[in-house]
Design a protein around this motif. Sequence first.
Motif, PDB file in Angstrom:
ATOM      1  N   GLU A   1      -4.925  10.924  -1.938  1.00  0.00           N
ATOM      2  CA  GLU A   1      -5.378   9.558  -1.664  1.00  0.00           C
ATOM      3  C   GLU A   1      -4.312   8.531  -2.049  1.00  0.00           C
ATOM      4  OE1 GLU A   1      -7.570   7.942  -0.044  1.00  0.00           O
ATOM      5  OE2 GLU A   1      -8.474   9.768   0.735  1.00  0.00           O
ATOM      6  N   TRP A   2      -3.193   8.608  -1.398  1.00  0.00           N
ATOM      7  CA  TRP A   2      -2.128   7.617  -1.532  1.00  0.00           C
ATOM      8  C   TRP A   2      -1.819   7.304  -2.994  1.00  0.00           C
ATOM      9  CZ3 TRP A   2       0.035   8.098   2.853  1.00  0.00           C
ATOM     10  CH2 TRP A   2      -0.711   8.226   4.016  1.00  0.00           C
TER      11      TRP A   2
ATOM     12  N   GLN B   1      -1.816  13.074   4.183  1.00  0.00           N
ATOM     13  CA  GLN B   1      -2.790  13.334   3.130  1.00  0.00           C
ATOM     14  C   GLN B   1      -3.241  14.784   3.061  1.00  0.00           C
ATOM     15  OE1 GLN B   1      -4.914   9.523   4.471  1.00  0.00           O
ATOM     16  NE2 GLN B   1      -5.463   9.608   2.318  1.00  0.00           N
TER      17      GLN B   1
ATOM     18  N   PHE C   1     -12.914  12.870  -1.564  1.00  0.00           N
ATOM     19  CA  PHE C   1     -13.693  12.369  -0.425  1.00  0.00           C
ATOM     20  C   PHE C   1     -14.252  13.490   0.451  1.00  0.00           C
ATOM     21  CE2 PHE C   1     -11.470   8.418  -1.365  1.00  0.00           C
ATOM     22  CZ  PHE C   1     -12.326   7.422  -0.923  1.00  0.00           C
TER      23      PHE C   1
ATOM     24  N   HIS D   1      -0.224   6.372  10.701  1.00  0.00           N
ATOM     25  CA  HIS D   1      -1.144   6.306   9.562  1.00  0.00           C
ATOM     26  C   HIS D   1      -0.282   6.149   8.312  1.00  0.00           C
ATOM     27  CE1 HIS D   1      -5.487   7.267   8.339  1.00  0.00           C
ATOM     28  NE2 HIS D   1      -4.867   6.911   7.228  1.00  0.00           N
ATOM     29  N   TYR D   2       0.354   5.002   8.223  1.00  0.00           N
ATOM     30  CA  TYR D   2       1.121   4.518   7.062  1.00  0.00           C
ATOM     31  C   TYR D   2       2.533   5.065   6.867  1.00  0.00           C
ATOM     32  CZ  TYR D   2      -3.393   2.741   5.278  1.00  0.00           C
ATOM     33  OH  TYR D   2      -4.589   2.116   5.121  1.00  0.00           O
TER      34      TYR D   2
ATOM     35  N   ASN E   1      -3.406   2.926  12.671  1.00  0.00           N
ATOM     36  CA  ASN E   1      -4.469   2.906  11.674  1.00  0.00           C
ATOM     37  C   ASN E   1      -4.256   1.716  10.748  1.00  0.00           C
ATOM     38  OD1 ASN E   1      -6.748   4.273  10.185  1.00  0.00           O
ATOM     39  ND2 ASN E   1      -5.244   4.126   8.524  1.00  0.00           N
ATOM     40  N   GLU E   2      -5.253   0.871  10.640  1.00  0.00           N
ATOM     41  CA  GLU E   2      -5.307  -0.218   9.656  1.00  0.00           C
ATOM     42  C   GLU E   2      -4.022  -1.033   9.580  1.00  0.00           C
ATOM     43  OE1 GLU E   2      -6.621   1.541   5.965  1.00  0.00           O
ATOM     44  OE2 GLU E   2      -8.658   1.803   6.724  1.00  0.00           O
TER      45      GLU E   2
ATOM     46  N   TRP F   1     -14.808  10.153   6.556  1.00  0.00           N
ATOM     47  CA  TRP F   1     -13.588  10.350   5.786  1.00  0.00           C
ATOM     48  C   TRP F   1     -13.977  10.972   4.463  1.00  0.00           C
ATOM     49  CZ3 TRP F   1      -8.454   9.889   6.836  1.00  0.00           C
ATOM     50  CH2 TRP F   1      -7.609  10.136   5.730  1.00  0.00           C
TER      51      TRP F   1
ATOM     52  N   GLU G   1     -13.622   5.496  10.262  1.00  0.00           N
ATOM     53  CA  GLU G   1     -13.611   6.058   8.906  1.00  0.00           C
ATOM     54  C   GLU G   1     -14.757   5.452   8.124  1.00  0.00           C
ATOM     55  OE1 GLU G   1      -9.987   5.657   6.573  1.00  0.00           O
ATOM     56  OE2 GLU G   1      -8.778   6.217   8.307  1.00  0.00           O
TER      57      GLU G   1
ATOM     58  N   TYR H   1     -15.640   0.936   4.055  1.00  0.00           N
ATOM     59  CA  TYR H   1     -15.919   1.614   2.785  1.00  0.00           C
ATOM     60  C   TYR H   1     -16.748   0.810   1.807  1.00  0.00           C
ATOM     61  CZ  TYR H   1     -12.543   5.174   4.129  1.00  0.00           C
ATOM     62  OH  TYR H   1     -11.906   6.191   4.781  1.00  0.00           O
TER      63      TYR H   1
HETATM   64  C1  FCB Z   1      -8.459   4.252   4.298  1.00  0.00           C
HETATM   65  C2  FCB Z   1      -7.242   5.012   4.789  1.00  0.00           C
HETATM   66  C3  FCB Z   1      -7.339   6.500   4.549  1.00  0.00           C
HETATM   67  C4  FCB Z   1      -7.965   6.839   3.221  1.00  0.00           C
HETATM   68  C5  FCB Z   1      -9.214   6.057   2.977  1.00  0.00           C
HETATM   69  C6  FCB Z   1      -9.907   6.342   1.668  1.00  0.00           C
HETATM   70  O1  FCB Z   1      -8.183   2.896   4.155  1.00  0.00           O
HETATM   71  O2  FCB Z   1      -7.080   4.816   6.179  1.00  0.00           O
HETATM   72  O3  FCB Z   1      -6.074   7.034   4.725  1.00  0.00           O
HETATM   73  O4  FCB Z   1      -7.054   6.703   2.199  1.00  0.00           O
HETATM   74  O5  FCB Z   1      -8.932   4.670   3.050  1.00  0.00           O
END
Ligand code: FCB
Length: 437
Positions: A383-384, A21, A392, A113-114, A157-158, A376, A338, A281
């Motif tokens: 942002e993907w 990112q 952000f 991280h993805y 991550n996630e 974050w 985050e 979030y």
């Molecule tokens: C999270 C991701 C991060 C970013 C935020 C907004 O889920 O880990 O990479 O995109 O959302």
Amino acid sequence: MSRFPLIDRPRLWGTAVSHYQVEGDDECDWSEWERSGRTRGGACGAAAGSWERYESDADLARDAGANAFRFSISWSRIEPNPGSYDGAALDRYARLVDHLLAIDLEPVVTLFHYTHPRWFHERTPWTSTESVARFAAFTARVADALGDRVRVWMPLNEPLVFLLAGFYDGQIPPGIADGRLLPKVLDHLLVAHCASAAAIRDRSPGAAIGVAHNMVAFAPERKGSFLDRMLARLAHRSYNRGLIEAFGTGRWDFLLPPTTRLRGRRDDLTSSLDFFGVNFYSRLHLRCPGRERRIGEFHYRDAAGRGLTDNGWEIVPEQLETMLAEASAVNLPLVISENGIADAADRMRSDFMTEHASAIARAESAGVPVHGYFYWSLLDNYEWLDGFGPKFGLYEVDRLSMSRFPRPSTATFRRLGQEFLRRSHEPRSAEAAPYSP
Ligand code: FCB
């Protein structure tokens, strides 16, 4: 001896970024995905140019009052071809770590991280058992290069976001929508986490290992609808608690609507963690049955009345307290790995951070052991699927000049950090308490 919290830095207050990112020009499965036109927001390109600017970015985090810096390693840079590692890329991250230590920021390193190297999905995809050894080998290289200088690691991550978006919705690489693969992929991800943790501890016995779990508050779209209420409960049970239970007990068993059951057991999961990370979030409102989506309709709406963020997310700080209470069942120190807001005009960010900090303080008064917070993000970034739209950053980035400008709310981040770091916990006992839902 418990490796976390760190003896000399019992609380972490930091900012988070992820490699793809912010770094720019990283050839990987995501860049390929962009070229195939499957993102809404266009291509990442030079991102925020951090590959050349990491040290000065770290200085910005320190200037904003951070004592820790969460970043991730690009697997595709480190291992562009299977088994062939790029020493210069490893050195680049080693230099960043040296700089972080020189300016007294705790490096917090995420390994996945993805994104993946492009070869990964063809040669050793997450559906294959070889994926685990590949991830462990990548981890070992990074751990060799960074050594004991990094004390805090987050292999994944996630994992559930990646699992669902990559293999159920098919929205992100590898872009598969086949619920039958989910049990196997989740198993491999969790085993890869354990193998990665073991590779780190082999090299650095004092390292603290965590995982970043995305937690979402769920609410029924129609309060009067039994089905919506059931769906919201099921989503919470599966999505939020599934992973907490997995790490707390070594077993998982949850349902994804309509019929996918994820069930498994890995005993070494329970000893694989020293802390548990919560990425939080917003809240989703769920409606059953789903017309467009298999797992029901879900969307954000301003039920709490605080207004929506620039990317349309509801602001629900009190829900962070609930999520932390839920996560505390894992009986490990917690870190908010985050939390942040897309707010280009910086109108809501100060209140957002202040209210989330209050939720953390309330959770702590209720006995929840919170040892870190990461905003974050440090910078406006890619942002993907949404590209560069959502902002952000504590720092705005001018993508032409790549100059960084502090947003006014940076002052709030600094003040909240001072308060957070002033409060401290009694060190936890070395004996981990059992999982207690
Ligand atoms: C999270 C991701 C991060 C970013 C935020 C907004 O889920 O880990 O990479 O995109 O959302």
